[in-house]
Design a protein around this motif. Structure first.
Motif, PDB file in Angstrom:
ATOM      1  N   SER A 144       0.834  -1.203   0.000  1.00  0.00           N
ATOM      2  CA  SER A 144       0.000   0.000   0.000  1.00  0.00           C
ATOM      3  C   SER A 144       0.867   1.250   0.000  1.00  0.00           C
ATOM      4  O   SER A 144       0.485   2.301   0.527  1.00  0.00           O
ATOM      5  CB  SER A 144      -0.932   0.005   1.224  1.00  0.00           C
ATOM      6  OG  SER A 144      -1.764  -1.127   1.235  1.00  0.00           O
ATOM      7  N   GLU A 145       2.049   1.136  -0.599  1.00  0.00           N
ATOM      8  CA  GLU A 145       2.994   2.262  -0.607  1.00  0.00           C
ATOM      9  C   GLU A 145       2.457   3.464  -1.367  1.00  0.00           C
ATOM     10  O   GLU A 145       2.863   4.595  -1.101  1.00  0.00           O
ATOM     11  CB  GLU A 145       4.326   1.806  -1.209  1.00  0.00           C
ATOM     12  CG  GLU A 145       5.063   0.785  -0.348  1.00  0.00           C
ATOM     13  CD  GLU A 145       6.425   0.428  -0.922  1.00  0.00           C
ATOM     14  OE1 GLU A 145       6.749   0.960  -2.010  1.00  0.00           O
ATOM     15  OE2 GLU A 145       7.157  -0.347  -0.291  1.00  0.00           O
ATOM     16  N   GLU A 146       1.550   3.220  -2.341  1.00  0.00           N
ATOM     17  CA  GLU A 146       0.992   4.351  -3.093  1.00  0.00           C
ATOM     18  C   GLU A 146       0.237   5.309  -2.189  1.00  0.00           C
ATOM     19  O   GLU A 146       0.080   6.485  -2.507  1.00  0.00           O
ATOM     20  CB  GLU A 146       0.044   3.839  -4.185  1.00  0.00           C
ATOM     21  CG  GLU A 146       0.681   2.897  -5.183  1.00  0.00           C
ATOM     22  CD  GLU A 146       0.593   1.454  -4.738  1.00  0.00           C
ATOM     23  OE1 GLU A 146       0.243   1.228  -3.557  1.00  0.00           O
ATOM     24  OE2 GLU A 146       0.883   0.558  -5.561  1.00  0.00           O
ATOM     25  N   PHE A 147      -0.228   4.808  -1.035  1.00  0.00           N
ATOM     26  CA  PHE A 147      -0.980   5.635  -0.093  1.00  0.00           C
ATOM     27  C   PHE A 147      -0.112   6.071   1.094  1.00  0.00           C
ATOM     28  O   PHE A 147      -0.631   6.545   2.110  1.00  0.00           O
ATOM     29  CB  PHE A 147      -2.208   4.871   0.413  1.00  0.00           C
ATOM     30  CG  PHE A 147      -3.183   4.524  -0.675  1.00  0.00           C
ATOM     31  CD1 PHE A 147      -4.185   5.409  -1.039  1.00  0.00           C
ATOM     32  CD2 PHE A 147      -3.088   3.314  -1.349  1.00  0.00           C
ATOM     33  CE1 PHE A 147      -5.081   5.079  -2.051  1.00  0.00           C
ATOM     34  CE2 PHE A 147      -3.979   2.983  -2.362  1.00  0.00           C
ATOM     35  CZ  PHE A 147      -4.968   3.872  -2.716  1.00  0.00           C
ATOM     36  N   GLY A 148       1.204   5.865   0.971  1.00  0.00           N
ATOM     37  CA  GLY A 148       2.109   6.267   2.033  1.00  0.00           C
ATOM     38  C   GLY A 148       2.162   5.308   3.202  1.00  0.00           C
ATOM     39  O   GLY A 148       2.651   5.664   4.276  1.00  0.00           O
ATOM     40  N   LEU A 149       1.666   4.096   3.012  1.00  0.00           N
ATOM     41  CA  LEU A 149       1.661   3.085   4.075  1.00  0.00           C
ATOM     42  C   LEU A 149       2.627   1.980   3.667  1.00  0.00           C
ATOM     43  O   LEU A 149       2.295   1.106   2.860  1.00  0.00           O
ATOM     44  CB  LEU A 149       0.246   2.529   4.274  1.00  0.00           C
ATOM     45  CG  LEU A 149      -0.830   3.570   4.624  1.00  0.00           C
ATOM     46  CD1 LEU A 149      -2.211   2.950   4.588  1.00  0.00           C
ATOM     47  CD2 LEU A 149      -0.563   4.182   5.995  1.00  0.00           C
TER      48      LEU A 149
END
Length: 213
Positions: free
Chosen positions: A158-163
């Protein structure tokens, strides 16, 4: 209540209705399209198949009291299944596959159509296409301590959401075709390697009534 408050409340209400409408379209479109195609094919084939068989084998089919040809029970269904399999095989060929990809690209970039088309496509591929998503059942802790839900990992990152330490998990509802998407830390997820995705989904949707093999 002032006119401004009434207008704001009405705007929020209409926005919510529009959101529900699109959510309903996303849920119903794959089901409706599938039923429409299958029923349409069955009626079309069932309409001309008796005449075709009678022209090839005149003594095979009997006629009713009105003089109409009797159809063979189940034959139309078998032909529809065979036709769908044939289309699936043809579409997997290289040349046809390129044409399908080109059409897919055009539809995904067409304003107004791309939203519904891409939603239907992703939904169907998540279940049965080459991009299966609901095939990794897990236990996920999104409530209190030691309270777990059955979910399905749809994205490993979920790196696209900064997670950076989270995965995307879809949690279906019981007795419904809806669910909730969560971003969950990896340490709050337990894999279920001994339970199939189908059993996990049936167990969840049935409210725990269905037995797990």
């Amino acid at each position: 209540m002032s006119n401004v408050d009434v207008k704001n409340s009405l705007r929020v209400y209409l926005k919510k209705l529009l959101q529900y409408f699109f959510q309903g379209m996303i849920v119903l479109a794959p089901i409706g399209i599938t039923l429409w195609v299958v029923v349409g094919l069955f009626r079309w084939i069932d309409g001309f198949l008796p005449n075709l068989i009678n022209s090839l084998f005149p003594d095979l089919l009997e006629k009713d009291a009105a003089g109409n040809l009797r159809s063979l029970p189940g034959l139309g269904f078998i032909v529809v299944i065979a036709l769908v399999l044939l289309v699936g095989w043809i579409s997997s060929l290289f040349v046809v596959g390129r044409l399908v990809t080109l059409l897919d690209t055009v539809l995904e970039k067409t304003p107004g159509i791309k939203f519904i088309y891409s939603s239907v496509k992703d939904f169907l591929e998540a279940f049965a296409g080459n991009k299966k998503k609901f095939d990794k059942p897990v236990l996920v802790n999104v409530d209190g301590a030691d309270v777990w839900r059955i979910g399905f990992i749809t994205q490993q990152s979920s790196e696209e959401f900064g997670l950076h330490n989270h995965v995307t998990v879809y949690v279906p509802h019981s007795y419904a075709i809806s669910g909730i998407t969560y971003f969950v830390p990896k340490e709050k997820i337990k894999s279920l390697p001994d339970i199939s995705a189908a059993d996990a989904m049936k167990y969840t949707v049935s409210g725990g009534v269905t037995d797990v093999e």
